[in-house]
Structure formats: C-alpha cells, structure tokens
Design a protein around this motif. Sequence first.
Motif, PDB file in Angstrom:
ATOM      1  N   LEU A 143      82.195  -1.441  43.201  1.00  0.00           N
ATOM      2  CA  LEU A 143      81.120  -1.975  43.487  1.00  0.00           C
ATOM      3  C   LEU A 143      79.775  -0.549  43.320  1.00  0.00           C
ATOM      4  N   THR A 144      79.093  -1.135  42.474  1.00  0.00           N
ATOM      5  CA  THR A 144      78.061  -0.495  42.333  1.00  0.00           C
ATOM      6  C   THR A 144      76.794  -1.317  42.324  1.00  0.00           C
ATOM      7  N   GLY A 145      75.807  -1.445  41.654  1.00  0.00           N
ATOM      8  CA  GLY A 145      74.376  -1.550  41.548  1.00  0.00           C
ATOM      9  C   GLY A 145      73.315  -1.178  40.673  1.00  0.00           C
ATOM     10  N   GLY A 146      72.317  -0.625  41.707  1.00  0.00           N
ATOM     11  CA  GLY A 146      71.631  -0.701  42.766  1.00  0.00           C
ATOM     12  C   GLY A 146      72.686   0.216  44.205  1.00  0.00           C
ATOM     13  N   ARG A 173      86.436   1.098  44.760  1.00  0.00           N
ATOM     14  CA  ARG A 173      85.749   2.016  44.345  1.00  0.00           C
ATOM     15  C   ARG A 173      84.242   1.011  44.855  1.00  0.00           C
ATOM     16  N   ILE A 174      83.010   2.480  45.340  1.00  0.00           N
ATOM     17  CA  ILE A 174      82.204   1.938  45.577  1.00  0.00           C
ATOM     18  C   ILE A 174      81.310   3.211  45.458  1.00  0.00           C
ATOM     19  N   HIS A 175      80.715   3.442  45.126  1.00  0.00           N
ATOM     20  CA  HIS A 175      79.151   4.293  44.416  1.00  0.00           C
ATOM     21  C   HIS A 175      78.320   3.972  45.439  1.00  0.00           C
ATOM     22  N   SER A 176      77.636   5.541  46.032  1.00  0.00           N
ATOM     23  CA  SER A 176      76.191   5.027  46.811  1.00  0.00           C
ATOM     24  C   SER A 176      75.958   6.030  47.008  1.00  0.00           C
ATOM     25  N   ARG A 177      74.765   5.943  47.170  1.00  0.00           N
ATOM     26  CA  ARG A 177      73.202   7.050  47.727  1.00  0.00           C
ATOM     27  C   ARG A 177      73.270   7.216  49.164  1.00  0.00           C
ATOM     28  N   VAL A 178      74.106   5.971  50.028  1.00  0.00           N
ATOM     29  CA  VAL A 178      73.243   6.222  51.733  1.00  0.00           C
ATOM     30  C   VAL A 178      74.202   6.969  52.286  1.00  0.00           C
ATOM     31  N   PRO A 179      75.368   7.789  51.990  1.00  0.00           N
ATOM     32  CA  PRO A 179      75.240   9.329  52.773  1.00  0.00           C
ATOM     33  C   PRO A 179      74.515   9.900  52.671  1.00  0.00           C
ATOM     34  N   VAL A 180      73.953  10.133  51.762  1.00  0.00           N
ATOM     35  CA  VAL A 180      72.531  11.605  51.768  1.00  0.00           C
ATOM     36  C   VAL A 180      71.708  10.832  51.888  1.00  0.00           C
ATOM     37  N   ALA A 181      71.103   9.660  51.187  1.00  0.00           N
ATOM     38  CA  ALA A 181      70.109   9.324  51.326  1.00  0.00           C
ATOM     39  C   ALA A 181      69.685   8.567  52.569  1.00  0.00           C
ATOM     40  N   PRO A 199      93.617   1.462  49.537  1.00  0.00           N
ATOM     41  CA  PRO A 199      93.246   2.210  48.982  1.00  0.00           C
ATOM     42  C   PRO A 199      91.454   1.798  48.870  1.00  0.00           C
ATOM     43  N   LEU A 200      91.154   2.679  49.182  1.00  0.00           N
ATOM     44  CA  LEU A 200      89.613   2.476  49.415  1.00  0.00           C
ATOM     45  C   LEU A 200      88.418   4.368  48.563  1.00  0.00           C
ATOM     46  N   TYR A 201      88.146   4.548  47.607  1.00  0.00           N
ATOM     47  CA  TYR A 201      87.518   5.560  47.151  1.00  0.00           C
ATOM     48  C   TYR A 201      85.759   5.176  47.207  1.00  0.00           C
ATOM     49  N   LEU A 202      85.123   6.063  48.245  1.00  0.00           N
ATOM     50  CA  LEU A 202      83.726   6.181  47.799  1.00  0.00           C
ATOM     51  C   LEU A 202      82.987   7.270  47.275  1.00  0.00           C
ATOM     52  N   CYS A 203      82.294   7.154  45.881  1.00  0.00           N
ATOM     53  CA  CYS A 203      81.763   8.049  45.005  1.00  0.00           C
ATOM     54  C   CYS A 203      80.517   7.964  45.579  1.00  0.00           C
ATOM     55  N   VAL A 204      80.553   9.485  46.232  1.00  0.00           N
ATOM     56  CA  VAL A 204      78.808  10.127  47.462  1.00  0.00           C
ATOM     57  C   VAL A 204      77.929  10.961  45.999  1.00  0.00           C
ATOM     58  N   HIS A 205      76.497  10.293  45.642  1.00  0.00           N
ATOM     59  CA  HIS A 205      75.897  10.291  44.728  1.00  0.00           C
ATOM     60  C   HIS A 205      74.772  11.102  45.419  1.00  0.00           C
ATOM     61  N   ALA A 206      74.722  13.128  44.895  1.00  0.00           N
ATOM     62  CA  ALA A 206      74.120  13.737  45.090  1.00  0.00           C
ATOM     63  C   ALA A 206      74.271  14.788  44.188  1.00  0.00           C
ATOM     64  N   GLY A 227      89.351   6.164  56.925  1.00  0.00           N
ATOM     65  CA  GLY A 227      90.639   6.615  55.677  1.00  0.00           C
ATOM     66  C   GLY A 227      90.131   6.502  53.673  1.00  0.00           C
ATOM     67  N   ALA A 228      89.591   5.782  53.721  1.00  0.00           N
ATOM     68  CA  ALA A 228      88.175   6.209  52.510  1.00  0.00           C
ATOM     69  C   ALA A 228      88.353   8.145  51.700  1.00  0.00           C
ATOM     70  N   VAL A 229      89.067   7.900  49.996  1.00  0.00           N
ATOM     71  CA  VAL A 229      88.669   8.996  50.020  1.00  0.00           C
ATOM     72  C   VAL A 229      87.463   9.427  49.214  1.00  0.00           C
ATOM     73  N   LEU A 230      86.959   9.913  50.076  1.00  0.00           N
ATOM     74  CA  LEU A 230      85.289  11.031  49.580  1.00  0.00           C
ATOM     75  C   LEU A 230      85.534  11.486  48.079  1.00  0.00           C
ATOM     76  N   LEU A 231      84.525  10.467  46.744  1.00  0.00           N
ATOM     77  CA  LEU A 231      84.627  11.818  45.748  1.00  0.00           C
ATOM     78  C   LEU A 231      83.296  11.474  45.527  1.00  0.00           C
ATOM     79  N   GLY A 232      82.546  12.980  44.742  1.00  0.00           N
ATOM     80  CA  GLY A 232      81.207  13.492  45.054  1.00  0.00           C
ATOM     81  C   GLY A 232      80.619  12.990  42.751  1.00  0.00           C
ATOM     82  N   GLN A 233      79.684  12.168  42.629  1.00  0.00           N
ATOM     83  CA  GLN A 233      79.264  12.210  41.718  1.00  0.00           C
ATOM     84  C   GLN A 233      77.972  13.021  41.651  1.00  0.00           C
ATOM     85  N   SER A 234      78.082  13.511  40.510  1.00  0.00           N
ATOM     86  CA  SER A 234      76.123  14.406  40.252  1.00  0.00           C
ATOM     87  C   SER A 234      76.062  14.460  38.962  1.00  0.00           C
TER      88      SER A 234
END
Length: 331
Positions: A143-146, A173-181, A199-206, A227-234
């Motif tokens: 899930l991305t977008g937006g 999998r979800i890609h999001s800026r929300v956790p920091v923005a 299994p849910l992976y949440l990619c946090v963009h920072a 229980g989500a696995v948190l990943l970082g993308q930059s």
Amino acid sequence: MQRTMRSAADLAEAGLIAAAEVPALDQVAQRYSISVTPLLGRLIAEHGPPLARQYLPEPEELVTAPHEMDDPTADAPFTPLKGVVHRYPDRALLKPLLACPVYCRFCFRREAVGPDGGLLTEAELEAALDWFARTPQVREAILTGGDPLMLSPRRLERILTRLAAIPHLEVLRIHSRVPVADPGRIDAAMLQALTLDRPLYLCVHANHAAEFSTESAIALRALHGTGAVLLGQSVLLRGVNDSPAALEGLFRTMLRHRVKPYYLHQLDPAPGTARFHVPVEEGLALLRSLRGRVTGLAWPTYVQERPAGGGKFPLGMEVLLSGAGQPPRDG
C-alpha cells in the motif's frame, strides 16, 4: 503553527520563509502542492536546512532538466487498472489515494500527488481488490500512494482485512511518512486497523535524524506494539543527508526507534529535482565510509530504479565491500 500550512502565505506567516518569497513560491504551488504539518514546521524552525530543504518550496522546482521525467519510475506502463501497479511478478502496489501529510520537494510522484487526493471510488477500490484476489502469482500487496495512513482507520482496516483474507497474499506492506510527519494520526483506531494476523511491514520514510521527534517516538513504539515490522526507507539527497555523519545519525536514530534501515534510494529524476542529485559514485563512497562504523543492522540496501520501469536494483555492492577491511563476523 497550529494547523497544516498549505500555501506560501501560510509558510511566511509561520516565519518559515520571507514575505518577499511568497509571489515566486505561489507560482511553484500552482504546479506542485505545499503541505507542512505543525510538527514539521516546528522541527524546521529548530533544525533548519536538512528539513527545510525537504519540505519548503523553491523557485528551482519550475526548472526541468533534460534528463527529468514526469513518471520517472514508469508506473503508467505497469498499471493494469486504476490504483494498481504491477512491476514484479510476485508483488504489486495498491494506491488507494494520492494525498500525503506533507509534499516532499523531491517526490518521484510529484506530478500526481496533491490535496485533491486521487481517492479511489468504491467501485475502483473494489476492482483493485478483486484484481489482487484473482492474481495468484502476487504474494505481497504494497500500500502506497500518496500515504495510506492518511485514510480513515475504518477505510484502511477494511482494505487490510480484505487483502489479509486472500490466501495467496503472504505479506502486506505499507509505505508512509505519517509516523514522522503527522504522528498524531496514530491513534487507537489506527492501531486497531493495523493489528492483523497476516505479517505486516510498515516502511517509514525519513531522510534525517532530526525528523524523529518525541511525538514520532511515541507513535513508533505504539506501531511496534501492533506486531508490525518497522522498516526505514530514505532518499540520498544533496544538502540533507549527503555526509557520513548525517547518514550515520539517520541510521542510528532509526534503530533507536525500532526501525530497521531497509532502502537508501538514489534520487529518481522527477521534474525540478536536480538540486537534490548526488552522483552514484559519491553515494557509494559515503556508504563505504560507514563500513565498520555502524552495525550491520543499520545497513540499508542502496538502490536505483531501472529506466523505463524495470524495477529497483542494488547499486555497487562489490564496490561497497571492497577495501573495507574485515569486519567482525557477527557485525
């Protein structure tokens, strides 16, 4: 800064730009949306260029270099129906909306995203979900977008529940800026929507350590609790994180917040983004300088999109590993 700033005038009123800049930046806003949350406005005021450069508009955005493209990742040729992008055999994107909490000045979808949102209609969303159900080779829905976490918790939960019920989808999998923005959106209802058996992976963009605030720390701890696995993308960005100290600070900060650095992206050539470009050779040298200085847990894969939508490929691993000494076996 009590509300999201959506115009150059708002940014000037908050003291983030000079009043004299407003007319030129109004022209930028006619093409590329502006959105700066109150939290990020505060962080920009505190930390300056590494954050301001990412979120505040500049006149240079209206200058398109010869190599830049409206669709640099070639989403369009791989879109079987609205809201779905299928580049790889075993995974596909679902774009339920095109709105974001903030609009990054380097975004590779900057021609498409904006406050009008591009929200899929009920019929379009049903068609997209049906596509995933009848495409058994796809094992991962992304899930991305937006930004998917801009959806209401009710709508997000409905989408995730439908996807989780598809037997051949092994991973979501979800890609999001929300956790920091905009971490205030991570409330009890959102956490419930993200609590799944699948299994849910949440990619946090920072892109810089300064983006991680006290508020984002609380949100990330809560997300980890689902229980989500948190990943970082930059994204490697000139003037933001193009130094060994900045990258090390970013990766170490991610780990402190339970976020595993996953991808470091080479900048996609979206229109008006040339000022952010860091040559690949320089990116490789930056990462090579961190070998032995940071734990392997902090090591992302440095990737670039192939031309014409061929997908991502890792950059220069043999270069990164050569001449770096022999790190400890458990590093």
